[in-house]
Design a protein around this motif. Structure first.
Motif, PDB file in Angstrom:
ATOM      1  N   VAL A 179       0.857  -1.186   0.000  1.00 15.30           N
ATOM      2  CA  VAL A 179       0.000   0.000   0.000  1.00 15.30           C
ATOM      3  C   VAL A 179       0.893   1.236   0.000  1.00 15.30           C
ATOM      4  CG1 VAL A 179      -1.748   1.305   1.260  1.00 15.30           C
ATOM      5  CG2 VAL A 179      -1.842  -1.208   1.236  1.00 15.30           C
ATOM      6  N   GLN A 180       0.608   2.149  -0.899  1.00 20.01           N
ATOM      7  CA  GLN A 180       1.411   3.370  -0.984  1.00 20.01           C
ATOM      8  C   GLN A 180       0.798   4.452  -0.100  1.00 20.01           C
ATOM      9  OE1 GLN A 180       1.638   5.507  -4.821  1.00 20.01           O
ATOM     10  NE2 GLN A 180       3.860   5.502  -4.565  1.00 20.01           N
ATOM     11  N   ALA A 181       1.561   4.880   0.908  1.00 18.28           N
ATOM     12  CA  ALA A 181       1.087   5.930   1.809  1.00 18.28           C
ATOM     13  C   ALA A 181       1.330   7.320   1.230  1.00 18.28           C
ATOM     14  CB  ALA A 181       1.775   5.804   3.167  1.00 18.28           C
ATOM     15  N   ARG A 182       2.354   7.423   0.401  1.00 20.57           N
ATOM     16  CA  ARG A 182       2.688   8.721  -0.206  1.00 20.57           C
ATOM     17  C   ARG A 182       3.525   8.491  -1.445  1.00 20.57           C
ATOM     18  NH1 ARG A 182       7.919  10.415   0.385  1.00 20.57           N
ATOM     19  NH2 ARG A 182       9.240   9.107   1.726  1.00 20.57           N
ATOM     20  N   ARG A 183       3.572   9.481  -2.298  1.00 20.77           N
ATOM     21  CA  ARG A 183       4.486   9.450  -3.430  1.00 20.77           C
ATOM     22  C   ARG A 183       5.912   9.621  -2.914  1.00 20.77           C
ATOM     23  NH1 ARG A 183       2.980   7.918  -8.689  1.00 20.77           N
ATOM     24  NH2 ARG A 183       1.043   8.925  -9.300  1.00 20.77           N
ATOM     25  N   ALA A 184       6.796   8.716  -3.310  1.00 17.42           N
ATOM     26  CA  ALA A 184       8.175   8.798  -2.836  1.00 17.42           C
ATOM     27  C   ALA A 184       9.161   9.144  -3.943  1.00 17.42           C
ATOM     28  CB  ALA A 184       8.582   7.474  -2.197  1.00 17.42           C
ATOM     29  N   ILE A 185       8.754   8.949  -5.209  1.00 13.64           N
ATOM     30  CA  ILE A 185       9.658   9.231  -6.335  1.00 13.64           C
ATOM     31  C   ILE A 185       8.999  10.207  -7.298  1.00 13.64           C
ATOM     32  CG2 ILE A 185      10.968   8.270  -8.245  1.00 13.64           C
ATOM     33  CD1 ILE A 185      11.088   5.615  -6.770  1.00 13.64           C
ATOM     34  N   LYS A 186       7.913   9.799  -7.927  1.00  9.24           N
ATOM     35  CA  LYS A 186       7.270  10.623  -8.952  1.00  9.24           C
ATOM     36  C   LYS A 186       6.635  11.871  -8.325  1.00  9.24           C
ATOM     37  CE  LYS A 186       6.289   6.892 -12.240  1.00  9.24           C
ATOM     38  NZ  LYS A 186       5.256   6.215 -13.058  1.00  9.24           N
ATOM     39  N   GLY A 187       7.035  13.015  -8.843  1.00  9.88           N
ATOM     40  CA  GLY A 187       6.498  14.265  -8.329  1.00  9.88           C
ATOM     41  C   GLY A 187       7.075  14.664  -6.991  1.00  9.88           C
ATOM     42  N   THR A 188       7.987  13.864  -6.452  1.00 14.91           N
ATOM     43  CA  THR A 188       8.602  14.147  -5.151  1.00 14.91           C
ATOM     44  C   THR A 188      10.095  14.418  -5.290  1.00 14.91           C
ATOM     45  OG1 THR A 188       6.978  12.749  -4.010  1.00 14.91           O
ATOM     46  CG2 THR A 188       9.018  13.232  -2.831  1.00 14.91           C
ATOM     47  N   VAL A 189      10.791  13.547  -6.017  1.00 14.01           N
ATOM     48  CA  VAL A 189      12.217  13.745  -6.254  1.00 14.01           C
ATOM     49  C   VAL A 189      12.388  14.800  -7.333  1.00 14.01           C
ATOM     50  CG1 VAL A 189      14.362  12.650  -7.037  1.00 14.01           C
ATOM     51  CG2 VAL A 189      12.759  11.383  -5.575  1.00 14.01           C
ATOM     52  N   ARG A 190      13.195  15.810  -7.060  1.00 11.87           N
ATOM     53  CA  ARG A 190      13.416  16.872  -8.038  1.00 11.87           C
ATOM     54  C   ARG A 190      13.976  16.282  -9.331  1.00 11.87           C
ATOM     55  NH1 ARG A 190      16.781  22.144  -6.345  1.00 11.87           N
ATOM     56  NH2 ARG A 190      14.900  22.319  -5.019  1.00 11.87           N
ATOM     57  N   GLY A 191      13.339  16.576 -10.437  1.00 14.57           N
ATOM     58  CA  GLY A 191      13.769  16.065 -11.729  1.00 14.57           C
ATOM     59  C   GLY A 191      12.946  14.889 -12.217  1.00 14.57           C
ATOM     60  N   ILE A 192      12.029  14.380 -11.370  1.00 19.47           N
ATOM     61  CA  ILE A 192      11.176  13.249 -11.756  1.00 19.47           C
ATOM     62  C   ILE A 192       9.723  13.694 -11.639  1.00 19.47           C
ATOM     63  CG2 ILE A 192      10.538  10.849 -11.354  1.00 19.47           C
ATOM     64  CD1 ILE A 192      13.225  10.374 -10.099  1.00 19.47           C
ATOM     65  N   GLY A 193       9.025  13.754 -12.786  1.00 22.17           N
ATOM     66  CA  GLY A 193       7.629  14.186 -12.809  1.00 22.17           C
ATOM     67  C   GLY A 193       6.673  13.029 -12.584  1.00 22.17           C
ATOM     68  N   VAL A 194       5.426  13.357 -12.356  1.00 22.52           N
ATOM     69  CA  VAL A 194       4.426  12.326 -12.062  1.00 22.52           C
ATOM     70  C   VAL A 194       4.148  11.436 -13.265  1.00 22.52           C
ATOM     71  CG1 VAL A 194       3.317  13.639 -10.217  1.00 22.52           C
ATOM     72  CG2 VAL A 194       2.559  13.944 -12.584  1.00 22.52           C
ATOM     73  N   ASP A 195       4.458  11.906 -14.466  1.00 21.08           N
ATOM     74  CA  ASP A 195       4.203  11.107 -15.667  1.00 21.08           C
ATOM     75  C   ASP A 195       5.468  10.472 -16.242  1.00 21.08           C
ATOM     76  OD1 ASP A 195       1.442  11.685 -15.683  1.00 21.08           O
ATOM     77  OD2 ASP A 195       1.834  13.642 -16.597  1.00 21.08           O
ATOM     78  N   ASP A 196       6.578  10.634 -15.561  1.00 23.71           N
ATOM     79  CA  ASP A 196       7.816  10.022 -16.043  1.00 23.71           C
ATOM     80  C   ASP A 196       7.772   8.512 -15.842  1.00 23.71           C
ATOM     81  OD1 ASP A 196       8.997  12.352 -16.931  1.00 23.71           O
ATOM     82  OD2 ASP A 196       9.943  12.788 -15.002  1.00 23.71           O
ATOM     83  N   LYS A 197       8.644   7.816 -16.551  1.00 24.15           N
ATOM     84  CA  LYS A 197       8.724   6.348 -16.464  1.00 24.15           C
ATOM     85  C   LYS A 197       9.958   5.986 -15.645  1.00 24.15           C
ATOM     86  CE  LYS A 197       6.339   5.660 -20.870  1.00 24.15           C
ATOM     87  NZ  LYS A 197       5.081   5.219 -20.208  1.00 24.15           N
ATOM     88  N   VAL A 198       9.721   5.359 -14.503  1.00 24.11           N
ATOM     89  CA  VAL A 198      10.785   5.096 -13.540  1.00 24.11           C
ATOM     90  C   VAL A 198      11.260   3.649 -13.632  1.00 24.11           C
ATOM     91  CG1 VAL A 198      11.373   4.968 -11.088  1.00 24.11           C
ATOM     92  CG2 VAL A 198      10.000   6.883 -11.961  1.00 24.11           C
ATOM     93  N   VAL A 199      12.564   3.505 -13.851  1.00 26.13           N
ATOM     94  CA  VAL A 199      13.241   2.212 -13.784  1.00 26.13           C
ATOM     95  C   VAL A 199      13.906   2.150 -12.413  1.00 26.13           C
ATOM     96  CG1 VAL A 199      15.052   0.752 -14.746  1.00 26.13           C
ATOM     97  CG2 VAL A 199      13.620   2.141 -16.270  1.00 26.13           C
ATOM     98  N   LEU A 200      13.538   1.171 -11.597  1.00 25.53           N
ATOM     99  CA  LEU A 200      13.994   1.122 -10.211  1.00 25.53           C
ATOM    100  C   LEU A 200      15.088   0.076 -10.012  1.00 25.53           C
ATOM    101  CD1 LEU A 200      13.419   2.167  -7.280  1.00 25.53           C
ATOM    102  CD2 LEU A 200      11.948   0.156  -7.011  1.00 25.53           C
TER     103      LEU A 200
END
Length: 446
Positions: A179-200
């Motif tokens: 369960v996601q309590a909050r956004r931790a990467i998208k829209g949170t880390v500077r340089g990563i937008g909510v619509d970006d594609k994240v490779v973890l």
């Protein structure tokens, strides 16, 4: 018993010890003890930091003792104790040390390997039940047990399959969905937008891994998938005994040289707390695991991939380990040859842009994940602890053949190593942690 730190930021060994304790606590009185830092409270079991002088009393107060890591070498009396000893061999540390210490002086490398082999010899000579993480590992450890004389008429006649001597207990995942309590990467880390594609990259960066090919692949992939973002989840290991490794330094340097840092490649400098890792996992689009074609790879069990399964992530991984076989057989994503940047670009692009392929991989991941939950994978150990027993050849086990003395590096080199370690422990755990480590070192050398 684990040597790792028991805090909100736990690495693989501590997580495994924690989940084993939680599973066994439903039927038994369980104590999880560590010589490392401990700040967590148990969930149905007792957890505590102990001194080396307390360990014997902890063992003697138990019926069954589950041990992982470097313990036997420091406490030779374990060879003759009456308790049932379960030895967790999910991490082939004698192979791992070849890479961990690869860039150290030859004398230090030889010392580290000799110590690892001495510890392993002590473990296989005494354990009543051995745990491993995969069929490949079971083959490895059967060879080790055979060489140590533990596959003998007693153990063979008791169980020709040897499952009562060595059993497969993989790393696991939580049975509850993340369960996601909050956004931790998208829209949170500077340089990563909510619509970006994240490779973890879902764990530490160690010498046997290949983040360099991945960074080069992202550098090329950004031309066709400009919204790609590579996120390294944990650069700093929670255990201060594990400093940043050479390949992690080279990875940072390569990302800087290519102008990717802060634009397409991002480094999380700390270690994500265990309970909040879902916040990061559910912000990712693809989980990735890349490694070099080493012997360590052949027998490894990549615990980061369990989190990918738990979060339902499509996986792109290097071929060569047991998980790559599972990915290929069950359609969990894509596998690529080691150090093949072209294939890595193609696989990542497919998983990031092909909705049909990604959907099929996600569905397959969810199906496979059900078989890797902690209650499922720990069942052999749970069953054993209901009726624990000494190994069939327990009468053969003696303390006569101790491991050969461990060669020590030159005195000046040892002083420098100790000084660097003291600084790390002081920074990460304060004076109490330094004192605890000094006591542990003295016990190990006695």
């Amino acid at each position: 018993m684990t040597l790792d730190t028991i805090t909100d930021r736990m690495a693989g060994p501590a997580i495994r010890a924690w989940e084993i304790s939680r599973a066994l606590a439903t039927e038994h009185d369980v104590r999880l003890v560590t010589f490392g830092r401990c700040t967590r409270s148990g969930e149905g079991f007792d957890v505590r930091q102990i001194g080396v002088g307390d360990f014997r009393a902890e063992v003697e107060a138990s019926d069954v003792v589950v041990i992982q890591g470097f313990v036997f070498n420091a406490f030779p009396w374990l060879q003759t104790c009456e308790q049932v000893l379960v030895v967790d061999l999910y991490d082939p540390f004698q192979l791992e040390t070849l890479e961990v210490d690869r860039y150290k002086p030859e004398a230090a490398r030889n010392q580290a390997l000799a110590f690892a082999l001495g510890e392993l010899s002590d473990q296989v000579r005494r354990g009543d039940l051995f745990l491993c993480a995969s069929r490949r590992q079971r083959d490895l450890w059967i060879g080790q047990l055979a060489a140590a004389g533990r596959i003998n008429p007693d153990t063979y006649d008791a169980d020709p399959s040897l499952r009562s001597l060595i059993t497969i207990v993989p790393f696991g995942t939580a049975p509850e969905p993340p369960v996601q309590a909050r956004r931790a990467i998208k829209g949170t880390v500077r340089g990563i937008g909510v619509d970006d594609k994240v490779v973890l990259w879902g764990g530490g960066v160690y010498n046997w891994f290949d983040p360099l090919s991945l960074v080069r692949a992202v550098d090329r992939l950004k031309e066709t998938v400009p919204e790609v973002r590579l996120f390294f989840l944990g650069m700093k290991h929670p255990n201060p005994d594990v400093p940043e490794m050479a390949v992690a330094t080279r990875c940072r340097e390569l990302s800087d040289e290519l102008g990717l840092t802060g634009r397409h490649v991002f480094f999380n400098e700390d270690w994500v707390p265990y309970e909040s890792r879902a916040d990061h996992l559910l912000d990712a689009d693809v989980g990735v695991s890349c490694h070099f074609p080493h012997v360590e790879t052949e027998f490894s069990f990549r615990t980061r991939i369990l989190d990918y399964l738990w979060a339902g992530l499509p996986i792109v991984a290097t071929q060569g380990d047991s998980f790559a076989e599972l990915i290929e057989a069950r359609g969990l994503g894509r596998t690529v040859p080691a150090e093949d940047v072209d294939a890595l670009v193609e696989a990542l692009e497919a998983m990031l842009t092909d909705e049909r392929a990604r959907g099929a991989a996600r569905a397959a991941v969810r199906e496979v994940a059900a078989g890797f939950t902690w209650p499922v994978v720990l069942e052999p150990l749970v069953q054993f602890c209901r009726e624990p027993r000494r190994a069939a050849d327990a009468h053969r086990l003696t303390a006569a053949a101790h491991a050969a003395p461990v060669p020590r590096p030159p005195r000046l080199q040892q002083v420098r190593q100790d000084a660097r370690a003291a600084v790390r422990h002081l920074r990460d755990g304060g004076v109490r942690q330094v004192v605890a480590k000094i006591r542990w070192r003295l016990a190990r050398r006695s």
